[in-house]
Scaffold this motif. Structure first.
Motif, PDB file in Angstrom:
ATOM      1  N   GLY A  17       1.052  -1.164   0.120  1.00  0.00           N
ATOM      2  CA  GLY A  17       0.074  -0.201   0.062  1.00  0.00           C
ATOM      3  C   GLY A  17       1.013   1.127  -0.180  1.00  0.00           C
ATOM      4  N   ILE A  18       2.079   1.228   0.861  1.00  0.00           N
ATOM      5  CA  ILE A  18       2.719   2.448   0.845  1.00  0.00           C
ATOM      6  C   ILE A  18       3.545   2.681  -0.658  1.00  0.00           C
ATOM      7  N   ASN A  19       3.980   1.722  -1.056  1.00  0.00           N
ATOM      8  CA  ASN A  19       4.936   1.793  -2.277  1.00  0.00           C
ATOM      9  C   ASN A  19       4.465   2.503  -3.577  1.00  0.00           C
ATOM     10  N   TYR A  49       7.162   5.080  -4.563  1.00  0.00           N
ATOM     11  CA  TYR A  49       8.060   4.948  -5.732  1.00  0.00           C
ATOM     12  C   TYR A  49       7.358   5.610  -6.760  1.00  0.00           C
ATOM     13  N   LYS A  50       8.258   6.397  -7.340  1.00  0.00           N
ATOM     14  CA  LYS A  50       7.927   7.117  -8.661  1.00  0.00           C
ATOM     15  C   LYS A  50       7.743   6.252  -9.890  1.00  0.00           C
ATOM     16  N   ASN A  51       8.467   4.951 -10.121  1.00  0.00           N
ATOM     17  CA  ASN A  51       8.464   4.358 -11.464  1.00  0.00           C
ATOM     18  C   ASN A  51       8.196   2.826 -11.051  1.00  0.00           C
ATOM     19  N   LEU A  52       7.224   2.634 -10.445  1.00  0.00           N
ATOM     20  CA  LEU A  52       6.910   1.161 -10.345  1.00  0.00           C
ATOM     21  C   LEU A  52       6.552   0.582 -11.693  1.00  0.00           C
ATOM     22  N   ASN A  53       6.730  -0.611 -11.953  1.00  0.00           N
ATOM     23  CA  ASN A  53       6.277  -1.296 -13.287  1.00  0.00           C
ATOM     24  C   ASN A  53       4.954  -1.978 -13.183  1.00  0.00           C
ATOM     25  N   TYR A  54       4.079  -1.675 -12.009  1.00  0.00           N
ATOM     26  CA  TYR A  54       2.877  -2.118 -11.887  1.00  0.00           C
ATOM     27  C   TYR A  54       1.984  -1.266 -10.818  1.00  0.00           C
ATOM     28  N   SER A  82      13.089   0.556   2.336  1.00  0.00           N
ATOM     29  CA  SER A  82      12.389   1.946   2.175  1.00  0.00           C
ATOM     30  C   SER A  82      10.907   1.411   1.812  1.00  0.00           C
ATOM     31  N   GLY A  83       9.947   2.261   2.335  1.00  0.00           N
ATOM     32  CA  GLY A  83       8.477   2.003   1.825  1.00  0.00           C
ATOM     33  C   GLY A  83       7.638   0.814   2.685  1.00  0.00           C
ATOM     34  N   VAL A 114       3.225   9.675   3.262  1.00  0.00           N
ATOM     35  CA  VAL A 114       4.162   9.664   2.471  1.00  0.00           C
ATOM     36  C   VAL A 114       4.427  11.143   2.033  1.00  0.00           C
ATOM     37  N   LYS A 115       3.242  11.710   1.698  1.00  0.00           N
ATOM     38  CA  LYS A 115       3.473  13.089   1.151  1.00  0.00           C
ATOM     39  C   LYS A 115       3.787  14.002   2.182  1.00  0.00           C
ATOM     40  N   ALA A 116       3.338  13.749   3.687  1.00  0.00           N
ATOM     41  CA  ALA A 116       3.972  14.842   4.829  1.00  0.00           C
ATOM     42  C   ALA A 116       5.289  14.415   4.920  1.00  0.00           C
ATOM     43  N   SER A 117       5.651  13.251   4.938  1.00  0.00           N
ATOM     44  CA  SER A 117       7.144  13.148   5.434  1.00  0.00           C
ATOM     45  C   SER A 117       8.155  13.680   4.417  1.00  0.00           C
ATOM     46  N   GLY A 118       7.674  13.500   3.117  1.00  0.00           N
ATOM     47  CA  GLY A 118       8.528  14.021   1.644  1.00  0.00           C
ATOM     48  C   GLY A 118       9.259  12.884   1.459  1.00  0.00           C
ATOM     49  N   ALA A 119       9.138  11.538   2.070  1.00  0.00           N
ATOM     50  CA  ALA A 119       9.602  10.542   1.553  1.00  0.00           C
ATOM     51  C   ALA A 119       9.525  10.241  -0.040  1.00  0.00           C
ATOM     52  N   SER A 120      10.552   9.949  -0.781  1.00  0.00           N
ATOM     53  CA  SER A 120      10.295   9.347  -2.111  1.00  0.00           C
ATOM     54  C   SER A 120      11.384   8.642  -2.536  1.00  0.00           C
ATOM     55  N   VAL A 121      11.232   7.400  -3.265  1.00  0.00           N
ATOM     56  CA  VAL A 121      12.287   6.569  -3.766  1.00  0.00           C
ATOM     57  C   VAL A 121      11.911   6.546  -5.359  1.00  0.00           C
ATOM     58  N   ASP A 122      13.146   6.608  -6.138  1.00  0.00           N
ATOM     59  CA  ASP A 122      13.034   6.537  -7.547  1.00  0.00           C
ATOM     60  C   ASP A 122      12.936   5.126  -8.100  1.00  0.00           C
TER      61      ASP A 122
END
Length: 322
Positions: free
Chosen positions: A98-100, A104-109, A160-161, A314-322
């Motif tokens: 649910g988190i990913n 994640y910006k570029n998931l393949n699914y 992460s995530g 996720v948005k509130a924390s600013g966390a992000s993974v490419d």
């Protein structure tokens, strides 16, 4: 409709039935692979192995747990999503799914689109654990320690995530603690380094830390649920020190989208039967788990609700993974 048309239609229907890879009466006809997207020793692995034995007995075929760690849960998840939708490959669905979706910006699914919910298993709190070597006994003391040592506290996670990671990020954002996130490929290796004192805190899923807490090799400061957990009645909640803090983990089973309904319904029925057993409920309670039985659609609603909930974190924390 002519007599000839009726005969042709009947023949087509019969053929479809015959080639259907899964029928309610004969499923399963071979072993089932249950993919855990983390290494051994973490909560996902513990839960899968607890459930696999009774599932094997009830289904009459082996349910084989296979660990496929890496990519913050994404490698194992993508493997299942891209597997044949024949009812013989399952995923141990967990909070990272649910988190990913937003981390994640570029998931393949797209998890909600590409997975077929099968059954919910359990919901558990996370637990804030530290090595006994740290001179800290309460959440308030930990916050004070963090602020006195900015940037020197390492916060481990199972990747992460994961809910372990985001529970820590939520804590950071609500307390102002400056901690360095150190992601591992699962709770197992994170726990090893935590007990050795190489990292200072972990917001772990309770089932994988419960034994270490009871043995004294880890110190539990608090649980992440809104109320205290019956398995650790003397351990407070984080919310008792940080009002409004709450985070729980949830686990279940999914199959690739398009998997036969007969397979989904059979596994769902057997999981619900297992969760109704007093001994299983007792075992899960010892790990801090509350069963979440229900229909596949019920579990689908949990996935959707948790995805929406964690997107906000996720948005509130600013966390992000490419």
């Amino acid at each position: 409709m002519t007599s000839l048309s009726k005969i042709v239609l009947t023949g087509i229907c019969t053929f479809i039935i015959l080639i259907n890879p899964v029928a309610a009466a004969d499923y399963p006809e071979r072993p089932i692979k249950w993919v855990v997207p983390y290494p051994p020793a973490g909560t996902t692995d513990v839960l899968a192995r607890i459930m696999a034995q009774p599932l094997t007995q009830l289904l009459g075929q082996s349910v084989i747990v296979e660990n496929k760690p890496g990519g913050g849960n994404n490698i194992g998840t993508e493997f299942v999503i891209k597997s044949a939708p024949d009812g013989y490959t399952m995923l141990l669905v967990n909070p990272a799914n649910g988190i990913n979706a937003s981390l994640y910006k570029n998931l393949n699914y797209n998890f909600i689109r590409d997975i077929a919910p099968v059954a919910g298993i359990v919901r558990t709190p996370n637990v804030m654990v530290i090595p006994p070597s740290l001179p800290i006994k309460t959440v308030a003391e930990f916050i004070a320690y963090c602020k006195a040592n900015p940037g020197k506290v390492n916060m481990a996670s199972s990747g992460s995530g994961t809910s372990v990671h985001l529970s820590g990020e939520l804590f950071k954002s609500m307390t102002g603690c400056n901690m360095l996130h150190v992601p591992y490929k699962g709770a197992g290796p994170a726990l090893v380094d935590l007990m050795a004192g190489q990292v200072q805190v972990l917001f772990d899923n309770l089932p994988s830390s419960a034994g270490h807490i009871k043995s004294g090799s880890l110190r539990a400061l608090a649980v992440t649920s809104a109320a205290r957990d019956p398995s650790l009645p003397n351990v407070p909640t984080i919310a008792e020190t940080v009002p409004g803090y709450e985070a729980t983990a949830w686990f279940g089973i999914g199959m690739p989208k398009g998997s036969p309904r007969a397979a989904i319904d059979r596994v769902n029925a057997e999981v619900n039967r297992i969760l109704a057993e007093p001994k299983m409920r007792e075992k899960l309670a010892e790990l801090g788990g509350v069963p979440i039985p229900g229909t596949p659609e019920d579990f689908g609603k949990i996935i959707a609700a948790e995805t929406q909930k964690w997107e906000k974190v996720v948005k509130a924390s600013g966390a992000s993974v490419d």
